[in-house]
Design an enzyme around this catalytic site. Sequence first.
Site, PDB file in Angstrom:
ATOM      1  N   ARG A   9      12.782  19.853   6.229  1.00 40.16           N
ATOM      2  CA  ARG A   9      12.738  19.544   7.661  1.00 40.16           C
ATOM      3  C   ARG A   9      13.973  20.143   8.329  1.00 40.16           C
ATOM      4  NH1 ARG A   9      12.246  13.519   8.094  1.00 40.16           N
ATOM      5  NH2 ARG A   9      10.084  13.911   7.525  1.00 40.16           N
ATOM      6  N   ARG A  42      19.458  11.412  12.493  1.00 39.09           N
ATOM      7  CA  ARG A  42      18.484  12.484  12.264  1.00 39.09           C
ATOM      8  C   ARG A  42      18.315  13.349  13.512  1.00 39.09           C
ATOM      9  NH1 ARG A  42      13.952  10.040   8.090  1.00 39.09           N
ATOM     10  NH2 ARG A  42      15.437   9.127   6.624  1.00 39.09           N
ATOM     11  N   LYS A  47      18.163   5.071   7.891  1.00 41.23           N
ATOM     12  CA  LYS A  47      18.054   6.183   8.831  1.00 41.23           C
ATOM     13  C   LYS A  47      18.361   5.725  10.242  1.00 41.23           C
ATOM     14  CE  LYS A  47      13.049   5.384   8.889  1.00 41.23           C
ATOM     15  NZ  LYS A  47      11.741   5.948   8.505  1.00 41.23           N
ATOM     16  N   LYS A 101      17.845   7.061  14.427  1.00 38.35           N
ATOM     17  CA  LYS A 101      17.130   8.009  15.280  1.00 38.35           C
ATOM     18  C   LYS A 101      17.573   7.872  16.734  1.00 38.35           C
ATOM     19  CE  LYS A 101      13.084   8.076  12.251  1.00 38.35           C
ATOM     20  NZ  LYS A 101      11.614   7.882  12.135  1.00 38.35           N
ATOM     21  N   CYS A 136       0.191  11.599  11.288  1.00 34.54           N
ATOM     22  CA  CYS A 136       1.159  12.023  10.273  1.00 34.54           C
ATOM     23  C   CYS A 136       0.428  12.841   9.204  1.00 34.54           C
ATOM     24  CB  CYS A 136       1.829  10.813   9.651  1.00 34.54           C
ATOM     25  SG  CYS A 136       0.730   9.868   8.563  1.00 34.54           S
ATOM     26  N   CYS A 172       2.298  13.217   1.120  1.00 34.43           N
ATOM     27  CA  CYS A 172       3.222  12.096   1.293  1.00 34.43           C
ATOM     28  C   CYS A 172       3.026  11.057   0.186  1.00 34.43           C
ATOM     29  CB  CYS A 172       3.035  11.438   2.657  1.00 34.43           C
ATOM     30  SG  CYS A 172       4.141  10.027   2.919  1.00 34.43           S
ATOM     31  N   CYS A 185       0.259   5.100   6.403  1.00 32.56           N
ATOM     32  CA  CYS A 185       0.985   3.948   5.887  1.00 32.56           C
ATOM     33  C   CYS A 185       1.682   3.263   7.055  1.00 32.56           C
ATOM     34  CB  CYS A 185       1.990   4.374   4.807  1.00 32.56           C
ATOM     35  SG  CYS A 185       3.549   5.011   5.465  1.00 32.56           S
ATOM     36  N   CYS A 194       5.458   6.976  11.230  1.00 33.82           N
ATOM     37  CA  CYS A 194       6.000   8.296  11.577  1.00 33.82           C
ATOM     38  C   CYS A 194       5.376   8.894  12.834  1.00 33.82           C
ATOM     39  CB  CYS A 194       5.824   9.255  10.402  1.00 33.82           C
ATOM     40  SG  CYS A 194       6.838   8.823   8.975  1.00 33.82           S
TER      41      CYS A 194
END
Length: 566
Positions: free
Chosen positions: A78, A147, A210, A212, A431, A437, A476, A480
Amino acid sequence: MSSGEATPKLEKNEYLKEESNNLRGTLVEELADNSTAGISADASQLTKFHGMYVQDDRDIRGERRAKKLEKAFSFMLRVRLPGGVCSPDQYLMMDQLSSDYGNDTIRLTTRQTYQLHGLLKGNLRNVIRKMDDVLMDSIGACGDINRNVMCQPDFKKTHAHAKVYEIAKNISLHLLPKGKAYREIFIDGEKFSGEVEEEPIYGTTYLPRKFKIGVAIPPTNDVDVFSQDLGFIAIFEGEKLLGFNVTVGGGLGTTHGNDKTYPRVADVMGFCTPEQVNQVAEAVVLAQRDNGSRTDRKNARLKYTIDRMGLAAFKAEVEKRTGFPIAEAKPFEFTTIQDDYGWNQDIEGKWYYVQFVASGRIIDKDGVNLRTAFREIAKIHKGDIRLTPTQNLAFCGIDEADKEAIQKILDENGVAGPEKLSGLRKNAMACPALPTCGLALSESERFIPDLLDEFEKVLDEAGLSDDAISIRMTGCPNGCARPYLAEIGLIGKAPGKYNLYLGAKYNGMRLNTIYKESIKAEEIVPSVEPHLKAYAKERQEGEGFGDFCVRTGVVTPPSKYTVGQD
């Protein structure tokens, strides 16, 4: 803590980060190991900080297991691309790398950047070195760190975007890790000399999870600013950028069956000037670094820290670190999340073209040679290229003399404009999910085209084909594609089964609520159809589908699911 109370046990990742020698670990040795296409679980945690995930093709797991072969490992990389803006040369490098080392596709992510899939371990250095040649990197694109910083792309090139985009880039640079591991391991190849490296913001254990950041320019909320750990909402007075409302504590990931996890919309904490943005961003990161949970990763995001501390106490922590008070927030309004599709002119009289990209996948398939078209346009394009937070791509700054040539390339490659897209499809995201994934419980990207086809039959019958209705799907509950902010949200529960959510506010200021749990794929459209048809007949003027579902009692969201007052 009392003397008799046991010290809480930290998550394994906390020890791993601290002992990693500033994110080096055993990566050099494991990348050189030709006996396996994969790397160890510990090393895979560290590659995330460098922008890479280990994946495998789940479609052939059983076949390889039967042959006593290891999984078909590969890497997803990414890119760090603040605000989603790049040059044609940088785009062409992504295209070349996808052919030379990847799976012949490029994926535009919901965080406004590129992903390459199917990279083999032995090629990672080649890929990153070639990215470095065009001034691109993947530092901090994943991992327990800030990120990719998102920013509303504003295709019209208003004076607003130029100012706000520079601020978004500066946030990204300010919060980059300072260690040398990335260049040492993947580019320069020089062995670490052993000197102690300082990480003034992140320390030796980085963040608990994480982090964001999104920057929005009203009236467009395509970045879903209330889903971000930290958000900045630009406030203008005419052409003058007064500053930003600051939002904290958004986050959408959950875990099935764990009531301690939940999606959350951010709180508006206050207002800061443009000059204060980096200080505020750093202070929020530091407050989360020092107060976020390191004993339970499922409750380690900033949203849980704020719910545990309270907004007032968290704000006080931020102000203690900035040394100045966070001012009172200023009025703002969001009205849309949709990209400005097709051909339009900017304020300088130049053209920009926004192309719909289904689930962000740039591929030549079924007679639509989208990847070929984008490549050929990039070869002649003189402006910049902007990725959108909703997985689409825009060529900006097009001269009148070049417009016809670009349209010809699109036509020759079977790339259709937005004219035949329904309002639902224009507001759809998904996603990747299966087969790459490792977290996916069900299909998403591969399933949503057929699902949209079925929905469009209902919309056509109801006279709603042109209405903007948001739909998002993930394989899931990690969120995302930001499904919890969609008027129709679908979350993978098991193979072929989904949780169905309804009732989000179209502008991204209210979460949806679960309507039906664990329904079969074929039950999705019939479950929503009666409400769409009722909406077509009974809606009030200006009322969105999500608002209709709430007003008529289809779902009743708790108050904490809404930003401010509707």
